[in-house]
Design a protein around this motif. Structure first.
Motif, PDB file in Angstrom:
ATOM      1  N   UNK A 183      -2.953   6.302   2.515  1.00  0.00           N
ATOM      2  CA  UNK A 183      -3.023   4.780   2.070  1.00  0.00           C
ATOM      3  C   UNK A 183      -3.076   3.994   3.326  1.00  0.00           C
ATOM      4  N   UNK A 220      -8.943  -7.242   5.283  1.00  0.00           N
ATOM      5  CA  UNK A 220      -8.601  -5.932   4.503  1.00  0.00           C
ATOM      6  C   UNK A 220      -9.688  -5.118   4.356  1.00  0.00           C
ATOM      7  N   UNK A 221     -10.819  -5.680   4.007  1.00  0.00           N
ATOM      8  CA  UNK A 221     -12.232  -5.045   3.846  1.00  0.00           C
ATOM      9  C   UNK A 221     -12.339  -4.031   5.436  1.00  0.00           C
ATOM     10  N   UNK A 247     -10.644  -3.655   8.069  1.00  0.00           N
ATOM     11  CA  UNK A 247      -9.476  -2.611   8.579  1.00  0.00           C
ATOM     12  C   UNK A 247      -8.636  -3.606   9.495  1.00  0.00           C
ATOM     13  N   UNK A 272     -14.613   1.886   0.117  1.00  0.00           N
ATOM     14  CA  UNK A 272     -14.114   2.200  -0.925  1.00  0.00           C
ATOM     15  C   UNK A 272     -15.190   2.429  -2.064  1.00  0.00           C
ATOM     16  N   UNK A 287      -5.962   4.143   5.135  1.00  0.00           N
ATOM     17  CA  UNK A 287      -7.227   3.529   4.647  1.00  0.00           C
ATOM     18  C   UNK A 287      -7.325   1.979   5.057  1.00  0.00           C
ATOM     19  N   UNK A 288      -5.887   1.524   4.980  1.00  0.00           N
ATOM     20  CA  UNK A 288      -5.585   0.030   5.107  1.00  0.00           C
ATOM     21  C   UNK A 288      -5.930  -0.186   6.835  1.00  0.00           C
ATOM     22  N   UNK A 289      -5.882   0.812   7.533  1.00  0.00           N
ATOM     23  CA  UNK A 289      -6.185   0.695   8.870  1.00  0.00           C
ATOM     24  C   UNK A 289      -7.667   0.615   9.059  1.00  0.00           C
ATOM     25  N   UNK A 290      -8.494   1.596   8.349  1.00  0.00           N
ATOM     26  CA  UNK A 290      -9.859   1.689   8.482  1.00  0.00           C
ATOM     27  C   UNK A 290     -10.545   0.596   7.791  1.00  0.00           C
ATOM     28  N   UNK A 291     -10.149   0.260   6.718  1.00  0.00           N
ATOM     29  CA  UNK A 291     -10.458  -0.979   5.874  1.00  0.00           C
ATOM     30  C   UNK A 291     -11.126  -0.267   4.524  1.00  0.00           C
ATOM     31  N   UNK A 292     -11.052  -1.352   3.410  1.00  0.00           N
ATOM     32  CA  UNK A 292     -11.534  -0.916   2.052  1.00  0.00           C
ATOM     33  C   UNK A 292     -12.800  -1.048   2.066  1.00  0.00           C
ATOM     34  N   UNK A 293     -13.841  -1.615   2.791  1.00  0.00           N
ATOM     35  CA  UNK A 293     -15.004  -1.794   2.755  1.00  0.00           C
ATOM     36  C   UNK A 293     -15.719  -0.454   2.141  1.00  0.00           C
ATOM     37  N   UNK A 338       0.775  -1.287   0.138  1.00  0.00           N
ATOM     38  CA  UNK A 338       0.026   0.177  -0.013  1.00  0.00           C
ATOM     39  C   UNK A 338       0.854   1.042  -0.069  1.00  0.00           C
TER      40      UNK A 338
END
Lengths: 196, 196
Positions: free
Chosen positions: A185, B189-190, B192, A196, A188-194, A162
């Motif tokens: 970035x 990943x989704x 976080x 997105x 975002x990885x910490x909070x999650x990509x859901x 990332x």
């Protein structure tokens, strides 16, 4: 620019300058077509001298990242021990990736070259392999996750890739500091990509 | 096991069997020390025949992943269009990665070899480079994210590396289906890594 032969004493070489000369050649003629001989000729060194400092073509591109692993380890050790694991990793990673403003343009060009050449990214993955483990250990230590857990096995690689891809994005599209893109970035990885 | 010379007609070769023979050699003697000649000898083919199907040593290890990109594209196209982007990506990725149970042991051994050899991972990153873009496009299309956004630039690589490292984790520690580990990693990943 010529090298007088001196017995027993290796020729000094300006690492930063030679890798910059190489970068210019790669960007102008394409990474695949430029040879080590071309780099030696353009930098005014013998092939042997260049090879002594840069054993592969890709090391000409990645040389500037050599201190990164140590810097990351130092910054991780220095980050507030009360911070949540992913915040600590993000802070340390952004600090370790910091580039002085006078080198931004050079860094942009290097990252664009890497972004356009999967073989260079692949070599970076091999070079940065140790970083995965450092991040995994930080998460294990700070978050109390088991060292052989699935999360420990995947978090390091996710952070590295990332952050790297964020840096390439900055080189192509971003304004301002490269660190801002890496920071965003990793948030975002910490909070999650859901979302997105 | 010997090959009679036949003019103009390439010798048939059992791709799966040769890559299995190679895997045995790599695991027993170490990936770096085994040569293509060793593989040719052990599989009863000429060096030339082996090279025709496997241009590099690492292609002997990665051959089984060759259909993955097409499978992922097909599964992504078939997933319920109402699903949130990351759920769609996860479902498609898990389906595309499915391995029949009779191949689990072979898959474990292959993934352990890759996990122990960063050069093989690096080659995989190069081979899977197109997958990043497929996933990014799915997220762009389904979540309405801008195609040149930071999220689009980082999500694909994060998915691929999380899924790969989850598969390696399964090969080393996991019970049951490899798909379960990939599913769990992509859920993480989704959602976080902050809660890690």
């Amino acid at each position: 620019m010529t090298e007088p032969r001196r017995r027993g004493r290796p020729v000094e070489l300006d690492i930063a300058r030679v890798s910059e000369v190489a970068l210019d050649l790669f960007l102008e003629h394409g990474y695949d077509t430029v040879t080590m001989d071309d780099v030696a000729r353009a930098s005014g060194h013998s092939r042997r001298t260049v090879f002594r400092h840069f054993p592969t073509k890709s090391s000409l591109v990645w040389a500037s990242a050599d201190g990164f692993v140590d810097a990351l380890r130092d910054h991780l050790a220095a980050v507030d021990p009360q911070l949540p694991a992913m915040d600590a990793v993000r802070e340390a990673y952004v600090r370790a990736s910091a580039v002085p403003e006078e080198h931004w343009e050079l860094t942009r060009r290097r990252l664009r070259l890497i972004g356009d050449n999967p073989a260079l990214l692949a070599d970076g993955v091999e070079r940065f392999h140790g970083v995965d483990g450092i991040i995994a250990r930080a998460v294990v230590d700070r978050a109390g996750v088991a060292h052989d857990s699935l999360v420990a096995a995947v978090v390091g690689g996710a952070v590295v890739l990332c952050a790297h891809n964020a840096a390439v994005w900055w080189a192509r599209h971003g304004e301002g500091q490269p660190g801002e893109a890496i920071d965003a970035a990793l948030r975002r990885l910490s909070a999650g990509f859901a979302a997105a």
